[in-house]
Motif scaffolding. Structure first.
Motif, PDB file in Angstrom:
ATOM      1  N   SER A  44       0.838  -1.199   0.000  1.00 33.95           N
ATOM      2  CA  SER A  44       0.000   0.000   0.000  1.00 33.95           C
ATOM      3  C   SER A  44       0.874   1.251   0.000  1.00 33.95           C
ATOM      4  N   PRO A  45       0.380   2.338  -0.630  1.00 39.79           N
ATOM      5  CA  PRO A  45       1.146   3.585  -0.596  1.00 39.79           C
ATOM      6  C   PRO A  45       1.130   4.199   0.796  1.00 39.79           C
ATOM      7  N   MET A  46       2.139   5.036   1.047  1.00 41.01           N
ATOM      8  CA  MET A  46       2.183   5.660   2.385  1.00 41.01           C
ATOM      9  C   MET A  46       0.927   6.477   2.624  1.00 41.01           C
ATOM     10  N   LYS A  47       0.572   6.588   3.904  1.00 41.15           N
ATOM     11  CA  LYS A  47      -0.704   7.185   4.289  1.00 41.15           C
ATOM     12  C   LYS A  47      -0.457   8.552   4.886  1.00 41.15           C
ATOM     13  N   MET A  48      -0.924   9.572   4.145  1.00 35.81           N
ATOM     14  CA  MET A  48      -0.624  10.935   4.544  1.00 35.81           C
ATOM     15  C   MET A  48      -1.863  11.752   4.807  1.00 35.81           C
ATOM     16  N   GLY A  49      -1.807  12.542   5.870  1.00 32.53           N
ATOM     17  CA  GLY A  49      -2.851  13.521   6.120  1.00 32.53           C
ATOM     18  C   GLY A  49      -2.511  14.831   5.435  1.00 32.53           C
ATOM     19  N   ALA A  50      -3.521  15.645   5.170  1.00 32.56           N
ATOM     20  CA  ALA A  50      -3.301  16.919   4.480  1.00 32.56           C
ATOM     21  C   ALA A  50      -2.568  17.908   5.387  1.00 32.56           C
ATOM     22  N   TRP A  51      -1.669  18.699   4.763  1.00 32.27           N
ATOM     23  CA  TRP A  51      -0.945  19.740   5.491  1.00 32.27           C
ATOM     24  C   TRP A  51      -1.209  21.084   4.827  1.00 32.27           C
ATOM     25  N   PRO A  52      -2.219  21.812   5.308  1.00 31.49           N
ATOM     26  CA  PRO A  52      -2.470  23.138   4.757  1.00 31.49           C
ATOM     27  C   PRO A  52      -1.467  24.142   5.325  1.00 31.49           C
ATOM     28  N   ALA A  53      -1.153  25.169   4.525  1.00 27.26           N
ATOM     29  CA  ALA A  53      -0.127  26.136   4.939  1.00 27.26           C
ATOM     30  C   ALA A  53      -0.528  26.896   6.200  1.00 27.26           C
ATOM     31  N   MET A  54      -1.835  27.127   6.360  1.00 25.89           N
ATOM     32  CA  MET A  54      -2.344  27.603   7.654  1.00 25.89           C
ATOM     33  C   MET A  54      -3.555  26.724   7.964  1.00 25.89           C
ATOM     34  N   GLU A  88      -6.508   9.690   7.784  1.00 26.54           N
ATOM     35  CA  GLU A  88      -5.937   8.919   6.666  1.00 26.54           C
ATOM     36  C   GLU A  88      -4.905   7.905   7.135  1.00 26.54           C
ATOM     37  N   ALA A  89      -4.351   8.104   8.333  1.00 26.26           N
ATOM     38  CA  ALA A  89      -3.254   7.260   8.812  1.00 26.26           C
ATOM     39  C   ALA A  89      -3.630   6.595  10.136  1.00 26.26           C
ATOM     40  N   PRO A  90      -4.402   5.486  10.061  1.00 29.32           N
ATOM     41  CA  PRO A  90      -4.834   4.821  11.292  1.00 29.32           C
ATOM     42  C   PRO A  90      -3.633   4.360  12.112  1.00 29.32           C
ATOM     43  N   GLY A  91      -3.756   4.492  13.421  1.00 29.41           N
ATOM     44  CA  GLY A  91      -2.662   4.090  14.299  1.00 29.41           C
ATOM     45  C   GLY A  91      -1.469   5.015  14.195  1.00 29.41           C
ATOM     46  N   ASN A  92      -1.660   6.184  13.587  1.00 29.01           N
ATOM     47  CA  ASN A  92      -0.589   7.176  13.371  1.00 29.01           C
ATOM     48  C   ASN A  92       0.535   6.638  12.493  1.00 29.01           C
ATOM     49  N   GLN A  93       0.252   5.568  11.753  1.00 31.66           N
ATOM     50  CA  GLN A  93       1.309   4.943  10.958  1.00 31.66           C
ATOM     51  C   GLN A  93       1.284   5.457   9.513  1.00 31.66           C
TER      52      GLN A  93
END
Lengths: 780, 266
Positions: free
Chosen positions: A92-102, A159-164
């Motif tokens: 599976s591809p890495m699991k990333m949460g969105a990072w908005p600039a603010m 998007e990243a269960p278990g913080n993984q």
């Protein structure tokens, strides 16, 4: 080599302006009508942003605007990207949460921006920022990987269960298990690689200037790679198309990796400049640097090494948890994977390796590449393991290394890297001789009689630099190629401008790159200028990081020089009525070999530009460019040995001697190389003894100023004893390997190996503060 | 930094009257604490009254059995003062260990003791040497002057003018520097007065600021030697604990630094 050619200790051209205060940094630049930005940052490690009330602030004097994360969303400004895709072991591809600039909704680390005040002055912006009321709803937070991976831990991103983020593997697990099954001895070690704050001398800064008539943006920024910044800002953030965005990185006061990345502040400044119709400047202060510059390292690792009955390594197993902080920074995903686990073979013949790396989100500042980037973590782990093994197997640590050194090249490791050349015994011999290794036992006994605990520690590091062959990194998930570009412009009067995609932020390119030209043409370096750091001046290039500027950037210049010289020789041959094959370049002249016929470079250049008498069919001008893509990484390596004393009353460490024997291939300017090694060693020793970016259990930073974060000072460091053993790199024509990161990669293990030797207790983590060392002595 | 009004006083009297006029005035000496705090917007004085240029507040003088350091004397001047090195070399040595060169050129003894940071160097010397703090209004014994963390006997508007140190028979200072700030992680000043009294003070150790160490004083009274402290145990309770040192570590340092200070004192 000539007085200013390759190998000469030429004084740095750029230092005149730096030491006389004439450097031009981003904060020195003032534009007409410029406004100032002050970011409103979260005091909480994890919270919902319920409401932002800027009504009072907007009424204050000099306030131009208060902009929030929601407005970024409304204007469809893109989220920050991570440029290297890593695939987990399950495919599976890495699991990333969105990072908005603010942050429009949720903040996930202390210091994350939620809004920005734009005002006529910096002070007015700060005043107004205090009047902006942000209503937060605090959420539970987690700061360390061990807690973050537990069930029931606070969760950062849905998007990243278990913080993984990922669970990635490399190597042959079956072969490694088989090696362990047959092992005569197994050595086990747990190590923590401490989190560091990069602390470049110049804090990050940005000035954005939008020209409404041209619909064009100019961004002055503290960047190690202005073209990469322009590409990312254009392609992903929807702020400006590439041809309408000029990025200038003028003098930049240190980077150490932290200025590779494109940060929220630059994005917001560009966007805000268009919104308010005036230039916007932001200069970070030191606290903002601690809170928002991408941190380095932060690994927790368990490793085991298998040996046969002859003390030969037969296998290595590694499991590492890497703390990424709250968001995936630009190249963060590659650091604990392809920049770390691919170096786990160290300088040793290890038939089977298996490594697993779990990337973890926590409510802390994002973590990314910092001087060495993955390679210090690998080197520290392997060299601590070797020292631990020597003690457990009761063999001399230097001898155990020799028993396992790779001596045949090229050497294919089980973890992708294929080492091209090296002589690890030569480096170790040089270091042992320099420190009088044989005489250590007598010195230890002498120190003991004076109440001091003396120790010696060896570290034999290898790194992969000259980053990097584009096809190879592309196949591993990189979103960019890692070649470099150059252009050589011979002016009509014969002076030369070199345009390079590399960027100098302390490395001395303006001197070393000129030395190549002096070497080839026999002209003084005063006749050569290096142009870099401006996307409107310089062709697309990839920038400076990973000890790549000489091995890759200078090779690109060499390729362009060869093309230029070839054309110049044709012009000279035509003018001298000689055969092109008979033309040689000496002392700034093109000579017909074996005769006294010659034409000086300025005359050749003038001929090229007047075009009155060029060979038939030749284009006018004397300007050539080249793109150079390396065929392999380079592999700088060396041996560091540290001798020190521990004061048992206080636990304080004092250096007796520190020797570094490095193999960097060919050296362009040995003085600059020594400076690079000194700086790297200071950072490696800083990590070993002093530096630690600490968070409390709630994600509050404890070390956000120099009153608490211990930077190494001159009197914390020994006078270094440097030497070089040389095997030329076969992968590039100059034989260069790179020197920028070695000190930071190799030093930490030497220091900790020496302290643990001194106190007779191997159970010691970095930083080895006096308190920690004293408690370890008394726990023994 | 917030808006403030800067005044350069030319005399102690002028400084006192300027202070009385300000709504929330602060005295400025070397500015090594006040200015960083103002820059962080953690202090917003209406008026800043600079004492650093008042001539009567600068200088180091030895007279009889007394060494007087005037309040606005920078640490560098004390560290290099012939009078200090001759009469109380441990005090000159202490001044040479404060902060870094920039701090030592700007920071002053008056500013240091008025701030009474629990890890500052000077308070240990004042307490161990039995110094007297002279102010615009009175004289205060060091014992009475220091009243806990960042707290002193100074009244609003009262200006320190000098510190008088009785010249001891012997004195020594040993400091374990805080690795980041270079304050004292723990430091100990030991003194044997000319009348034979033993006084020992530690800074950087206690949650209550600078303190005397009676157990060490008693042991040294019996036997003035480092080994006299071998069996002294310093309790960790009440000591500071942070990322740079546990309370137990600081307790150890109180003893080890005291032993080294005795060695230095001779």
């Amino acid at each position: 080599m000539g007085v200013e050619g390759i190998g000469a200790r030429v004084v740095r051209k750029e230092d005149k302006r730096f030491i006389t205060g004439k450097g031009r940094y981003v904060d020195d630049i003032k534009l007409l009508g410029m406004t100032h930005a002050h970011f409103i940052r979260s005091p909480h490690a994890h919270a919902k942003v319920k409401k932002i009330d800027s009504s009072a602030a907007l009424k204050m004097p000099g306030v131009v605007a208060v902009l929030t994360g929601q407005e970024l969303v409304d204007d469809k400004v893109g989220n920050l990207i991570c440029g290297w895709a890593i695939t987990s072991k399950d495919g599976s591809p890495m699991k990333m949460g969105a990072w908005p600039a603010m942050a429009p909704e949720t903040v996930r680390f202390v210091g994350q921006a939620v809004a920005v005040v734009i005002a006529d002055s910096k002070n007015l912006a700060r005043d107004a920022a205090e009047a902006v009321l942000v209503d937060y709803e605090e959420l539970p937070a987690v700061a360390d990987v061990q807690t973050a991976i537990k069930s029931g831990a606070p969760q950062l991103h849905p998007e990243a269960p278990g913080n993984q983020v990922y669970d990635w593997v490399i190597g042959d697990e079956g072969a490694t298990d088989a090696a362990f099954a047959k092992a005569a001895n197994v050595v086990k070690l747990d190590v923590t690689n401490n989190r560091l704050a990069p602390n470049a001398m110049e804090p990050r800064a940005a000035i954005a200037d939008y020209d409404a008539a041209e619909e064009h943006f100019t961004l002055y920024t503290t960047s190690q790679n202005p073209h990469v910044a322009r590409l990312v800002l254009s392609a992903f953030y929807n702020i400006a198309p590439e041809h309408k965005l000029r990025v200038i990185a003028p003098d930049v006061g240190g980077g150490f990796g932290s200025k590779i990345f494109i940060y929220p502040e630059e994005m917001v400044a560009l966007w805000a400049s268009k919104k308010v119709g005036r230039p916007v400047k932001w200069t970070g202060d030191r606290t903002e640097a601690f809170l928002t510059d991408a941190h380095g390292r932060d690994h927790v690792t368990h490793a085991e090494m298998a040996f046969d009955a002859n003390n030969k390594i037969t296998g290595l197993k590694v499991k590492t948890y890497a703390n990424f902080g709250a968001y995936m920074s630009l190249f963060s995903s590659s650091v604990p994977t392809y920049l770390y686990a691919t170096l786990l073979s160290g300088q040793y013949n290890i038939p089977a390796i298996h490594a697993e790396v779990v990337g973890v989100y926590t409510n802390t500042t994002p973590v990314d590449a910092y001087r060495g980037a993955g390679r210090p973590e690998a080197s520290y782990l392997i060299e601590r393991l070797m020292e631990t093994a020597a003690r457990q197997l009761k063999v001399d640590p230097a001898q155990l290394r020799r028993t396992n050194f790779i001596t045949q090249f090229p050497h294919q490791t089980p973890v992708i890297m294929a080492y091209d050349t090296g002589d690890f015994n030569a480096s170790l011999d040089a270091a042992m001789k320099a420190i009088d290794y044989a005489g250590f036992a007598a010195r230890k006994a002498q120190a003991k009689s004076q109440g001091k605990l003396r120790g010696i520690g060896v570290s034999c590091y290898i790194e992969a630099c000259g980053i990097a062959p584009s096809k190879a990194v592309g196949s591993l998930g990189a979103g960019v190629g890692l070649w470099e570009s150059a252009e050589v412009r011979v002016n009509p009067v014969g002076t030369i401008e070199i345009l390079t995609g590399s960027h100098s932020h302390g490395q001395g390119h303006e001197t070393t790159f000129c030395q190549l030209v002096a070497e080839r043409l026999g002209i003084p370096i005063s006749q050569v200028s290096i142009v870099h750091g401006d996307t409107d001046k310089v062709q697309f290039g990839m920038g400076t990081y990973g000890s790549r500027s000489a091995a890759v950037g200078l090779t690109a210049i060499l390729k362009a020089m060869e093309k230029m010289e070839s054309k110049a020789k044709k012009i000279a041959a035509h003018a001298l009525e000689a055969s092109e094959a008979d033309i040689v370049i000496e002392n700034g002249e093109f000579k017909v070999t074996g005769t006294d016929k010659a034409i000086a470079l300025p005359m050749v250049a003038l001929a090229a530009y007047t075009a009155h008498n060029l060979p038939d069919g030749m284009e006018p001008g004397l300007k050539e460019s080249a793109f150079y893509d390396p065929t392999n990484f380079t592999f700088p390596a060396g041996a560091y040995i540290c001798e020190l004393e521990v004061d048992p009353g206080t636990g304080k460490t004092s250096f007796v001697n520190f020797v570094a024997a490095d193999d960097f291939g060919r050296l362009i300017n040995p003085m600059i190389v020594e400076g690079q090694v000194h700086g790297g060693l200071a950072q490696g020793i800083g990590q070993a003894l002093l530096e630690h970016a600490i968070y409390d259990a709630n994600g509050q930073p404890v070390t956000a100023s120099f009153m608490d974060y211990s930077m190494p000072r001159a009197d914390d460091l020994p006078s270094f004893n440097l030497s070089h053993t040389t095997t030329l790199c076969p992968g590039n024509p100059l034989g260069i390997k790179g020197c920028g990161e070695a000190g930071a990669i190799g030093a930490s293990a030497a220091v900790i190996n020496a302290i643990t030797d001194a106190i007779g207790n191997n159970n010691l983590e970095m930083p080895a503060t006096p308190d920690r060392v004293w408690r370890t002595i008394h726990a023994a | 930094m917030y808006q403030t009004t800067y005044h350069r006083a030319s005399s102690v009297d002028e400084a006192a009257s300027l202070f009385a006029k300000g709504s929330e005035a602060k005295f400025l000496a070397g500015g090594q604490t006040l200015l960083p705090v103002m820059k962080q917007r953690l202090a917003s004085p209406s008026d800043v009254i600079d004492l650093g240029k008042i001539k009567e507040l600068i200088g180091v003088e030895a007279s009889g059995d007394m060494l007087t350091v005037k309040a606005a004397t920078p640490h560098y001047d004390v560290a290099t003062s012939e009078a200090a090195k001759k009469t109380i070399p441990a005090l000159a040595y202490l001044a040479s260990l404060i902060g870094d060169p920039a701090v030592r050129y700007r920071g002053t003894i008056g500013g240091s003791i008025a701030n009474n940071d629990p890890a500052a160097d000077y308070p240990a010397a004042l307490l161990a040497l039995g110094a007297t703090v002279k102010t615009s209004k009175r004289s205060i014994a060091a014992e009475d002057f220091f009243q806990g963390l960042f707290t002193t006997a100074l009244e609003d508007g009262e200006i320190i003018t000098a510190v008088s140190f009785p010249v001891p028979a012997k004195a020594g200072y040993a400091k374990m520097r805080h690795p980041a700030s270079r304050f004292a992680l723990t430091a100990v000043f030991v003194a044997q007065t000319k009348s034979g009294e033993i006084r020992v003070a530690a800074t950087g150790a206690s949650q209550s600021g600078v303190m005397r160490i009676p157990a060490i004083e008693a042991a040294l009274k019996a036997n003035w030697s480092p080994s006299a402290l071998d069996n002294v145990s310093i309790p960790a309770s009440g000591l500071l604990a942070d990322i740079h040192g546990t309370a137990e570590y600081r307790a150890n340092l109180v003893k080890v630094m005291a032993q080294r200070a005795v060695t230095a004192a001779g």
